[in-house]
Motif scaffolding. Sequence first.
Motif, short mmCIF file in Angstrom:
data_model
loop_
_atom_site.label_atom_id
_atom_site.label_comp_id
_atom_site.label_asym_id
_atom_site.label_seq_id
_atom_site.Cartn_x
_atom_site.Cartn_y
_atom_site.Cartn_z
N SER A 745 0.86 -1.19 0.00
CA SER A 745 0.00 0.00 0.00
C SER A 745 0.89 1.23 0.00
CB SER A 745 -0.87 0.07 1.27
OG SER A 745 -1.57 -1.12 1.45
N VAL A 746 0.35 2.34 -0.50
CA VAL A 746 1.06 3.62 -0.44
C VAL A 746 0.48 4.42 0.72
CG1 VAL A 746 1.62 5.74 -1.69
CG2 VAL A 746 1.39 3.58 -2.93
N VAL A 747 1.35 5.03 1.51
CA VAL A 747 0.88 5.84 2.64
C VAL A 747 1.56 7.20 2.65
CG1 VAL A 747 0.26 3.88 4.13
CG2 VAL A 747 2.60 4.77 4.18
N CYS A 754 -2.99 6.16 0.73
CA CYS A 754 -3.15 7.04 -0.44
C CYS A 754 -3.85 6.24 -1.53
CB CYS A 754 -1.79 7.52 -0.94
SG CYS A 754 -0.86 8.40 0.31
N PRO A 755 -5.13 6.46 -1.76
CA PRO A 755 -5.94 5.50 -2.53
C PRO A 755 -5.87 5.63 -4.03
CG PRO A 755 -7.32 7.25 -1.65
CD PRO A 755 -5.94 7.54 -1.18
N ASP A 756 -5.08 6.62 -4.54
CA ASP A 756 -5.10 6.81 -5.99
C ASP A 756 -3.81 6.41 -6.68
OD1 ASP A 756 -7.64 7.69 -6.26
OD2 ASP A 756 -7.14 9.76 -5.73
N ASP A 757 -2.81 6.02 -5.91
CA ASP A 757 -1.49 5.84 -6.52
C ASP A 757 -1.47 4.67 -7.48
OD1 ASP A 757 1.13 7.38 -5.33
OD2 ASP A 757 1.59 5.67 -6.61
N SER A 758 -0.76 4.87 -8.61
CA SER A 758 -0.73 3.79 -9.61
C SER A 758 0.68 3.56 -10.12
CB SER A 758 -1.67 4.14 -10.76
OG SER A 758 -1.24 5.35 -11.35
N ARG A 759 1.69 3.95 -9.32
CA ARG A 759 3.06 3.80 -9.87
C ARG A 759 3.51 2.34 -9.85
NH1 ARG A 759 5.79 8.22 -6.33
NH2 ARG A 759 3.68 8.58 -5.55
N LEU A 792 0.65 -0.33 -9.13
CA LEU A 792 -0.40 -0.26 -8.11
C LEU A 792 -1.72 0.06 -8.79
CD1 LEU A 792 1.70 2.03 -5.82
CD2 LEU A 792 0.96 -0.26 -5.15
N PHE A 793 -2.78 -0.42 -8.20
CA PHE A 793 -4.13 -0.06 -8.66
C PHE A 793 -4.89 0.39 -7.44
CE2 PHE A 793 -8.59 -1.60 -9.53
CZ PHE A 793 -8.90 -0.62 -10.47
N ALA A 820 9.89 -3.94 -1.38
CA ALA A 820 9.12 -3.32 -2.47
C ALA A 820 9.69 -1.92 -2.69
CB ALA A 820 7.64 -3.25 -2.10
N ILE A 821 9.94 -1.61 -3.97
CA ILE A 821 10.60 -0.34 -4.30
C ILE A 821 9.76 0.38 -5.36
CG2 ILE A 821 12.74 0.66 -5.26
CD1 ILE A 821 13.90 -2.28 -4.55
#
Length: 835
Positions: A745-747, A754-759, A792-793, A820-821
């Motif tokens: 997850s992205v925080v 952070c619910p929109d990240d798609s990197r 990420l989705f 995870a990078i």
Amino acid sequence: MRRTGIFLLSLVVMALNSTAREMVTLRKGWEFHRGDIANIDLKADRSTGWESVSVPHDWAIDQPFDMSNDLQTVQVIQDGETHPTLKTGRTGGLPYMGIGWYRRSFDVRPGKMATLVFDGAMSEAKVWVNGHKVGEWPYGYASFHFDVTPYLNPDGRDNVVMVRLENLPFSSRWYPGAGLYRNVHLLTTDSLYVPVWGVHITTPYVKDDFATVRIRTLVNAVSPTHGVRVDTEIINPNGISSGRMSGIVSHIDSTGCVEQNIEVSSPALWSPESPCLYTAVTRVYDTGGYLCDSVTTRFGIRTIEVIPHRGFYLNGHHRKFKGVCNHHDLGPLGAAVNRNALRHQLEMLKEMGCDAVRTSHNMPDPQLVELCDEMGFMMMIEPFDEWEIAKCRNGYHRFWDEWAERDMVEMLRHYRNNPSVVMWSVGNEVPTQCSEDGAAMAAWLRDICHREDPTRPVTAGMDQVACTLENGFAAALDMPGLNYRTHKYHEAYDMLPQRVVLGSETASAVSSRGVYKWPVEISGNATYPDHQSNAYEVESCAWANIPEVDFALADDFPWTMGQFVWTGFDYLGEPSPYNTDAWPSHSSLFGIIDLASIPKDRYWLYRSQWRKDDHTLYVAPHWTHPGREGKITPVIAYTDFNEGELWINGVSMGRCRKLSAVEADSAVAAGDSLALIRRYRLVWDYVVYTPGEIRVVAYDDDGRAAMEQTVRTADTPYALSLSSSQAELTANADADRPLAYITVSVVDRDGNFCPDDSRLVEFEVKGQGRFRAAANGDPTSLDPLQEPRMHLFSGRCTAIIEGINADDADNPSGVVTVTAIASGLRKATLNIPIR
Ligand code: GAL
């Protein structure tokens, strides 16, 4: 003296050898060849193009997605289509089609009988041993076996098994997988033996203080069996012997079976809540008293009844199925079966309160049935998606005449001892439903079920309900199963003699995790430019409905038997409503849980209704919607509590109470479009988005605050964060390696999601483990599933990590380290100990 001692020892060893039944799973040591081969002089063939693989193996899952794979132009009549359309991604966009060969050598001790057991081979399997054709089995989902004894080398050594598989295009409506995707076993026995699936156990009398266990054992022998003795012992769930009986084969009946009836006192009954398992140990002695075979069969003691007007009873207790349908693929692991992945799926479903699984629309892997026995899930096992009339140009109808009964019989014999199996389905939405022969064929299949297994009711998933009510098809089933068509439930109940209705397939709601859309409206077949469906959980396919409709039917009418939701997990293929000319959509949106094994919001809706032993409160949507300031942004709480209060940035938005059935009905009649969901969710549909914090407090029926949840607006993405499905892994040399599902997850700096990240995230795995697969749950993602990187989705993705044994590891650290990078974010590392 010494010589005598050695002689005695050899006698003991011979005796032990002669009694040994051995079942070895042939996992390693296979070679695979993509495409056909010129000759099957197998030993001589040292040509190139063979790669080493282990089985289970799916030859397509690590290949790139491509729209051209199995591109189908078809008319899907059951979806209401009136003319053919271009179906993109229908079977997942992976190259499952074509020919593949497998080969492997194996040894058998001289004098032994050898049987090769295939749990499933996709598809049209043809098998040779040492250059002799031993048999073929076309259906890719069927388990089958061949006695290969006559073809073995005289010294039993260096036998070669070759398997040719071929998948035609246009043969499936979903991703079928390709290759030896299930286990292959080598069974060796003495010449006096119990054949595969030769033990049949029933429990005809079950009372509180005793149960009668009836064991019917088939004995095969090269020479006559007169005088052969069969001993059976029952072991209870605590491992204690609970009864035994001896029988002589001269008492054999006309079917070639020895029947024994053993009484067990104070039986521990099997149920989803208490999955107690007994074991029958069957020992076969020859006329000289030598132990020649010993077979262990697991079973359960339980009763099932289907009572008109009242539905399904397990052990005398009424219950409604809280079930899901699943296809067989395991997301990014493909069709290659993996016991730990199956267990992971079942654990997630159990946590949701699910108690039943339908193996749509095919025979399952045997390990799924074993796990359902152990973990407590009731099963509907279903063999077919079509009978003699095609749904797919190259589908099962090609094999129907010759194979249908054989496939049924093998399936029934395979699983008739498993307590988890509580019903058989004879087919899903078969076009034959409305044909002239439909009712007779349904009755024929039902009778095969009853003949092989007189203990379980038979159903089928019907979608052409109007004609099946008229033509006798529905009446031929023990339990009429309706797929969707909730508006037909009452008519079916009124017309049919069974006076019950099973939701054999329900909902087909669609959503994409984390992708919220406004305005929030209940709709069938809504589509959007991004090829996603609304995470507010208000959309379904045109022929289907949102979950609330099925909850209401289960709650309001005693004769409804509960449901099997389409589907528990997303699967590869059938990306409705984006199935027509809609590449890159190529995986489903139906799942309660996405392809990355991450729950969608619907998970909490089902949990709030199905888990009676635990409370649920889950607040949606996430609260990071830049650009929506001041706009209506409904907040929903999925909870079993009937009342709750919402605060936005500390200001109460008011209390909300769920509607009663009567209130919901009149609100629907008065035009409140969301009234249907207000019966099962708390909905604040008037609030506007203001960044900050939303908090929902749920109140119990005495008005006391019982649970609360807060969701905060995220700041700038700062770091990755990892969580694992397993705190530690247990290494195991023979069975499937242990798996950990790592969610990324992205925080932000404060740990807010952070619910929109798609990197793009890259994975590094060190120590005692290796990377297996990754997924993100985006049905349009073309990222390869078996490379150590994934976009990420909606802020998340999943990596599946496999633990490896200290013996196999270059660096047996006792720990697997996953890193995870992602560019611009602080990386995250997780250590998982391996026991
Ligand atoms: C049903 C069918 C399933 C699946 C589902 C999608 O009619 O039985 O296999 O296609 O529709 O909604």
